[in-house]
Design a protein around this motif. Sequence first.
Motif, PDB file in Angstrom:
ATOM      1  N   GLN A  47       0.820  -1.205   0.000  1.00  0.00           N
ATOM      2  CA  GLN A  47       0.000   0.000   0.000  1.00  0.00           C
ATOM      3  C   GLN A  47       0.862   1.265   0.000  1.00  0.00           C
ATOM      4  OE1 GLN A  47      -2.502  -0.849   3.393  1.00  0.00           O
ATOM      5  NE2 GLN A  47      -4.002  -1.887   2.111  1.00  0.00           N
ATOM      6  N   LEU A  48       1.869   1.256  -0.884  1.00  0.00           N
ATOM      7  CA  LEU A  48       2.774   2.396  -1.040  1.00  0.00           C
ATOM      8  C   LEU A  48       2.785   2.837  -2.492  1.00  0.00           C
ATOM      9  CD1 LEU A  48       5.905   1.172   0.978  1.00  0.00           C
ATOM     10  CD2 LEU A  48       4.282   2.940   1.682  1.00  0.00           C
ATOM     11  N   SER A  49       2.749   4.144  -2.708  1.00  0.00           N
ATOM     12  CA  SER A  49       2.953   4.675  -4.052  1.00  0.00           C
ATOM     13  C   SER A  49       4.462   4.692  -4.318  1.00  0.00           C
ATOM     14  CB  SER A  49       2.397   6.099  -4.152  1.00  0.00           C
ATOM     15  OG  SER A  49       3.184   6.988  -3.368  1.00  0.00           O
ATOM     16  N   ASP A  50       4.822   4.924  -5.571  1.00  0.00           N
ATOM     17  CA  ASP A  50       6.245   5.022  -5.905  1.00  0.00           C
ATOM     18  C   ASP A  50       6.915   6.127  -5.087  1.00  0.00           C
ATOM     19  OD1 ASP A  50       5.966   3.003  -7.782  1.00  0.00           O
ATOM     20  OD2 ASP A  50       5.809   4.368  -9.488  1.00  0.00           O
ATOM     21  N   LEU A  51       6.230   7.275  -4.964  1.00  0.00           N
ATOM     22  CA  LEU A  51       6.803   8.399  -4.224  1.00  0.00           C
ATOM     23  C   LEU A  51       6.913   8.079  -2.730  1.00  0.00           C
ATOM     24  CD1 LEU A  51       7.978  11.199  -4.065  1.00  0.00           C
ATOM     25  CD2 LEU A  51       5.637  12.120  -4.057  1.00  0.00           C
ATOM     26  N   GLN A  52       5.892   7.467  -2.170  1.00  0.00           N
ATOM     27  CA  GLN A  52       5.963   7.098  -0.754  1.00  0.00           C
ATOM     28  C   GLN A  52       7.110   6.123  -0.508  1.00  0.00           C
ATOM     29  OE1 GLN A  52       1.958   5.667  -0.406  1.00  0.00           O
ATOM     30  NE2 GLN A  52       1.259   7.529   0.616  1.00  0.00           N
ATOM     31  N   PHE A  53       7.291   5.177  -1.418  1.00  0.00           N
ATOM     32  CA  PHE A  53       8.400   4.228  -1.327  1.00  0.00           C
ATOM     33  C   PHE A  53       9.730   4.974  -1.353  1.00  0.00           C
ATOM     34  CE2 PHE A  53      11.463   1.431  -3.559  1.00  0.00           C
ATOM     35  CZ  PHE A  53      11.512   0.362  -2.676  1.00  0.00           C
ATOM     36  N   ALA A  54       9.882   5.887  -2.314  1.00  0.00           N
ATOM     37  CA  ALA A  54      11.124   6.650  -2.433  1.00  0.00           C
ATOM     38  C   ALA A  54      11.388   7.473  -1.176  1.00  0.00           C
ATOM     39  CB  ALA A  54      11.068   7.561  -3.661  1.00  0.00           C
ATOM     40  N   ILE A  55      10.357   8.090  -0.637  1.00  0.00           N
ATOM     41  CA  ILE A  55      10.512   8.897   0.577  1.00  0.00           C
ATOM     42  C   ILE A  55      10.935   8.035   1.751  1.00  0.00           C
ATOM     43  CG2 ILE A  55       9.228  10.234   2.307  1.00  0.00           C
ATOM     44  CD1 ILE A  55       7.682  11.476  -0.084  1.00  0.00           C
ATOM     45  N   LEU A  56      10.308   6.875   1.915  1.00  0.00           N
ATOM     46  CA  LEU A  56      10.696   5.993   3.018  1.00  0.00           C
ATOM     47  C   LEU A  56      12.137   5.511   2.858  1.00  0.00           C
ATOM     48  CD1 LEU A  56       7.486   3.860   3.697  1.00  0.00           C
ATOM     49  CD2 LEU A  56       8.495   5.630   5.156  1.00  0.00           C
ATOM     50  N   VAL A  57      12.546   5.220   1.629  1.00  0.00           N
ATOM     51  CA  VAL A  57      13.936   4.809   1.392  1.00  0.00           C
ATOM     52  C   VAL A  57      14.895   5.938   1.780  1.00  0.00           C
ATOM     53  CG1 VAL A  57      15.634   4.239  -0.400  1.00  0.00           C
ATOM     54  CG2 VAL A  57      13.428   3.072  -0.367  1.00  0.00           C
ATOM     55  N   LEU A  81      14.300   8.472   3.874  1.00  0.00           N
ATOM     56  CA  LEU A  81      14.259   8.655   5.336  1.00  0.00           C
ATOM     57  C   LEU A  81      15.033   7.548   6.041  1.00  0.00           C
ATOM     58  CD1 LEU A  81      10.517   9.692   5.841  1.00  0.00           C
ATOM     59  CD2 LEU A  81      12.532  11.179   6.004  1.00  0.00           C
ATOM     60  N   PHE A  82      14.891   6.322   5.543  1.00  0.00           N
ATOM     61  CA  PHE A  82      15.608   5.179   6.120  1.00  0.00           C
ATOM     62  C   PHE A  82      17.118   5.374   5.984  1.00  0.00           C
ATOM     63  CE2 PHE A  82      17.482   0.933   5.848  1.00  0.00           C
ATOM     64  CZ  PHE A  82      16.987   0.347   7.001  1.00  0.00           C
ATOM     65  N   ASP A  83      17.524   5.903   4.831  1.00  0.00           N
ATOM     66  CA  ASP A  83      18.945   6.094   4.535  1.00  0.00           C
ATOM     67  C   ASP A  83      19.620   7.073   5.491  1.00  0.00           C
ATOM     68  OD1 ASP A  83      21.307   5.639   2.899  1.00  0.00           O
ATOM     69  OD2 ASP A  83      20.982   7.667   2.128  1.00  0.00           O
ATOM     70  N   VAL A  84      18.912   8.106   5.928  1.00  0.00           N
ATOM     71  CA  VAL A  84      19.521   9.122   6.797  1.00  0.00           C
ATOM     72  C   VAL A  84      19.259   8.873   8.280  1.00  0.00           C
ATOM     73  CG1 VAL A  84      19.471  10.905   5.016  1.00  0.00           C
ATOM     74  CG2 VAL A  84      17.570  10.728   6.629  1.00  0.00           C
ATOM     75  N   ARG A 138      11.103  12.216   9.488  1.00  0.00           N
ATOM     76  CA  ARG A 138      11.833  11.098  10.082  1.00  0.00           C
ATOM     77  C   ARG A 138      10.994   9.839   9.892  1.00  0.00           C
ATOM     78  NH1 ARG A 138      14.256  12.526  15.373  1.00  0.00           N
ATOM     79  NH2 ARG A 138      16.248  12.237  14.373  1.00  0.00           N
ATOM     80  N   ILE A 139      11.645   8.728   9.676  1.00  0.00           N
ATOM     81  CA  ILE A 139      10.956   7.449   9.559  1.00  0.00           C
ATOM     82  C   ILE A 139      10.673   6.911  10.961  1.00  0.00           C
ATOM     83  CG2 ILE A 139      13.053   6.028   9.443  1.00  0.00           C
ATOM     84  CD1 ILE A 139      11.608   4.389   7.230  1.00  0.00           C
ATOM     85  N   THR A 140       9.534   6.270  11.134  1.00  0.00           N
ATOM     86  CA  THR A 140       9.192   5.667  12.423  1.00  0.00           C
ATOM     87  C   THR A 140       9.617   4.195  12.421  1.00  0.00           C
ATOM     88  OG1 THR A 140       7.014   4.958  11.647  1.00  0.00           O
ATOM     89  CG2 THR A 140       7.156   7.167  12.646  1.00  0.00           C
ATOM     90  N   ALA A 141       9.490   3.553  13.569  1.00  0.00           N
ATOM     91  CA  ALA A 141       9.812   2.119  13.655  1.00  0.00           C
ATOM     92  C   ALA A 141       8.901   1.322  12.716  1.00  0.00           C
ATOM     93  CB  ALA A 141       9.667   1.633  15.088  1.00  0.00           C
ATOM     94  N   ALA A 142       7.618   1.697  12.659  1.00  0.00           N
ATOM     95  CA  ALA A 142       6.687   1.021  11.744  1.00  0.00           C
ATOM     96  C   ALA A 142       7.098   1.256  10.296  1.00  0.00           C
ATOM     97  CB  ALA A 142       5.263   1.511  11.976  1.00  0.00           C
ATOM     98  N   GLY A 143       7.589   2.461   9.992  1.00  0.00           N
ATOM     99  CA  GLY A 143       8.063   2.770   8.650  1.00  0.00           C
ATOM    100  C   GLY A 143       9.286   1.950   8.281  1.00  0.00           C
ATOM    101  N   LYS A 152      10.367  -4.744   4.345  1.00  0.00           N
ATOM    102  CA  LYS A 152       9.581  -5.729   3.591  1.00  0.00           C
ATOM    103  C   LYS A 152       9.372  -5.281   2.151  1.00  0.00           C
ATOM    104  CE  LYS A 152       7.209  -7.314   7.722  1.00  0.00           C
ATOM    105  NZ  LYS A 152       5.954  -7.260   8.482  1.00  0.00           N
ATOM    106  N   ALA A 153       9.074  -4.004   1.956  1.00  0.00           N
ATOM    107  CA  ALA A 153       8.817  -3.488   0.608  1.00  0.00           C
ATOM    108  C   ALA A 153      10.064  -3.560  -0.265  1.00  0.00           C
ATOM    109  CB  ALA A 153       8.291  -2.055   0.678  1.00  0.00           C
ATOM    110  N   ILE A 154      11.222  -3.255   0.306  1.00  0.00           N
ATOM    111  CA  ILE A 154      12.473  -3.330  -0.467  1.00  0.00           C
ATOM    112  C   ILE A 154      12.748  -4.771  -0.876  1.00  0.00           C
ATOM    113  CG2 ILE A 154      14.994  -3.166  -0.278  1.00  0.00           C
ATOM    114  CD1 ILE A 154      14.593  -0.528   1.215  1.00  0.00           C
ATOM    115  N   ASP A 155      12.553  -5.719   0.039  1.00  0.00           N
ATOM    116  CA  ASP A 155      12.765  -7.135  -0.305  1.00  0.00           C
ATOM    117  C   ASP A 155      11.873  -7.544  -1.472  1.00  0.00           C
ATOM    118  OD1 ASP A 155      14.708  -7.499   1.628  1.00  0.00           O
ATOM    119  OD2 ASP A 155      13.353  -8.452   3.075  1.00  0.00           O
TER     120      ASP A 155
END
Length: 109
Positions: free
Chosen positions: A6-16, A18-21, A70-75, A81-84
């Motif tokens: 349940q992620l759009s391409d943009l939401q996926f990119a944003i989470l990636v 946020l996760f990276d930093v 900032r990414i949360t623990a749930a994020g 999972k989404a990256i895998d």
Amino acid sequence: ALARHQLSDLQFAILVLLFDVEPEPIPMAVLANQAGVSRSAVTDAVDSLEASGLASRARDRGDRRIIHGRITAAGQEKIDKAIDDYLNVTAQTAGCVEELAPKPFVRSS
């Protein structure tokens, strides 16, 4: 692969991003620049991520005009999972492309 999460391409990119930093927050303007979209597009996407508990926002203490994401623990859990899944689908697609690719012509002697 992203629809399953349940992620759009943009939401996926944003989470990636946020996760990276993580654990550092990132200003929304920088996030928009790195994602290659407008600030309003990032605002809309982060609104949804925040409503789902996957990201959070806070004003900068030194300059209240700046909003950090900032990414949360749930994020973090969701993006793991989404990256895998994304990488598995990409690998499967690459395998299909290799199977369909023309084979090099070899002359017989």
